[in-house]
Design a protein around this motif. Structure first.
Motif, short mmCIF file in Angstrom:
data_model
loop_
_atom_site.label_atom_id
_atom_site.label_comp_id
_atom_site.label_asym_id
_atom_site.label_seq_id
_atom_site.Cartn_x
_atom_site.Cartn_y
_atom_site.Cartn_z
N SER A 161 0.81 -1.22 0.00
CA SER A 161 0.00 0.00 0.00
C SER A 161 0.84 1.27 0.00
O SER A 161 0.31 2.35 -0.21
CB SER A 161 -0.94 0.00 1.20
N VAL A 162 2.13 1.15 0.25
CA VAL A 162 3.00 2.32 0.28
C VAL A 162 4.05 2.17 -0.82
O VAL A 162 4.82 1.21 -0.83
CB VAL A 162 3.70 2.48 1.65
N ASN A 163 4.04 3.09 -1.75
CA ASN A 163 5.03 3.11 -2.82
C ASN A 163 5.93 4.30 -2.58
O ASN A 163 5.45 5.42 -2.44
CB ASN A 163 4.33 3.23 -4.17
N ILE A 164 7.24 4.09 -2.50
CA ILE A 164 8.15 5.20 -2.24
C ILE A 164 8.41 6.02 -3.50
O ILE A 164 9.01 7.08 -3.42
CB ILE A 164 9.46 4.74 -1.58
N ILE A 165 7.93 5.54 -4.63
CA ILE A 165 8.11 6.27 -5.89
C ILE A 165 6.95 7.24 -6.10
O ILE A 165 5.78 6.86 -6.04
CB ILE A 165 8.20 5.29 -7.08
N LYS A 166 7.29 8.49 -6.35
CA LYS A 166 6.28 9.51 -6.60
C LYS A 166 5.84 9.51 -8.05
O LYS A 166 4.66 9.57 -8.37
CB LYS A 166 6.83 10.89 -6.23
N LYS A 167 6.82 9.42 -8.98
CA LYS A 167 6.49 9.48 -10.40
C LYS A 167 7.56 8.75 -11.21
O LYS A 167 8.75 8.95 -11.00
CB LYS A 167 6.42 10.94 -10.86
N TYR A 168 7.12 7.88 -12.12
CA TYR A 168 8.03 7.22 -13.04
C TYR A 168 8.32 8.17 -14.20
O TYR A 168 7.42 8.77 -14.75
CB TYR A 168 7.42 5.93 -13.57
N ILE A 169 9.61 8.31 -14.55
CA ILE A 169 10.01 9.22 -15.62
C ILE A 169 10.37 8.45 -16.88
O ILE A 169 9.82 8.69 -17.95
CB ILE A 169 11.18 10.12 -15.16
N THR A 170 11.30 7.52 -16.75
CA THR A 170 11.66 6.63 -17.87
C THR A 170 11.65 5.21 -17.35
O THR A 170 11.32 4.98 -16.18
CB THR A 170 13.06 6.95 -18.44
N ILE A 171 12.06 4.27 -18.16
CA ILE A 171 12.06 2.87 -17.74
C ILE A 171 12.98 2.61 -16.54
O ILE A 171 12.78 1.66 -15.80
CB ILE A 171 12.40 1.94 -18.93
N ASN A 172 13.97 3.47 -16.34
CA ASN A 172 14.91 3.27 -15.23
C ASN A 172 15.04 4.46 -14.29
O ASN A 172 15.90 4.45 -13.42
CB ASN A 172 16.30 2.91 -15.77
N THR A 173 14.22 5.48 -14.45
CA THR A 173 14.33 6.65 -13.58
C THR A 173 12.97 7.05 -13.03
O THR A 173 11.94 6.80 -13.65
CB THR A 173 14.96 7.86 -14.31
N CYS A 174 13.03 7.72 -11.89
CA CYS A 174 11.79 8.17 -11.24
C CYS A 174 12.13 9.24 -10.22
O CYS A 174 13.29 9.50 -9.93
CB CYS A 174 11.09 7.00 -10.57
N THR A 175 11.09 9.83 -9.66
CA THR A 175 11.25 10.71 -8.50
C THR A 175 10.64 9.98 -7.31
O THR A 175 9.74 9.15 -7.47
CB THR A 175 10.57 12.07 -8.70
N HIS A 176 11.15 10.29 -6.13
CA HIS A 176 10.70 9.61 -4.91
C HIS A 176 9.98 10.57 -3.99
O HIS A 176 10.25 11.77 -3.99
CB HIS A 176 11.91 9.02 -4.16
N PHE A 177 9.10 10.01 -3.17
CA PHE A 177 8.53 10.78 -2.07
C PHE A 177 9.64 11.07 -1.07
O PHE A 177 10.63 10.34 -0.99
CB PHE A 177 7.40 10.00 -1.39
#
Length: 109
Positions: A31-47
């Motif tokens: 229920s908790v995802n530390i990822i805020k937003k996926y950017i590319t297949i290997n990058t993202c932003t985190h909470f």
């Protein structure tokens, strides 16, 4: 839940920490995802650490089992934050478990 359906009026029926009648397995949602937003297949932003702790504390108001979702390929620059998260959870005396232990404890009850 009485109808054993997966969706009702296009909304997913939650069976978290319960046996699903149609499938005979214990459902444990992350229920908790530390990822805020996926950017590319290997990058993202985190909470932030504060945002993640807030998510966890909010979820524990509704259930006694909270799953935290980690995708190792996305977290190479967040190891310190993950270490701080685990330390904070230990300090707050949250308990950690494996799916195997949760399943075994569920069937003891």
């Amino acid at each position: 839940k009485l109808t054993s359906k997966d969706f009702v009026f296009s909304k997913k029926v939650a069976y978290h920490n319960q046996i699903r009648k149609n499938y005979q397995f214990l459902e444990l949602d992350a229920s908790v995802n530390i990822i805020k937003k996926y950017i590319t297949i290997n990058t993202c932003t985190h909470f932030t650490l504060t945002e993640i702790l807030s998510q966890i504390e909010n979820d524990f108001k509704h259930t006694d089992v909270v799953g935290i979702l980690f995708h190792h390929r996305y977290h190479t620059h967040e190891f310190l934050m993950i270490e701080q998260l685990l330390q904070k959870l230990k300090e707050k005396e949250y308990q950690f478990s494996t799916f195997e232990k949760l399943h075994a404890n569920f069937h003891k009850a």
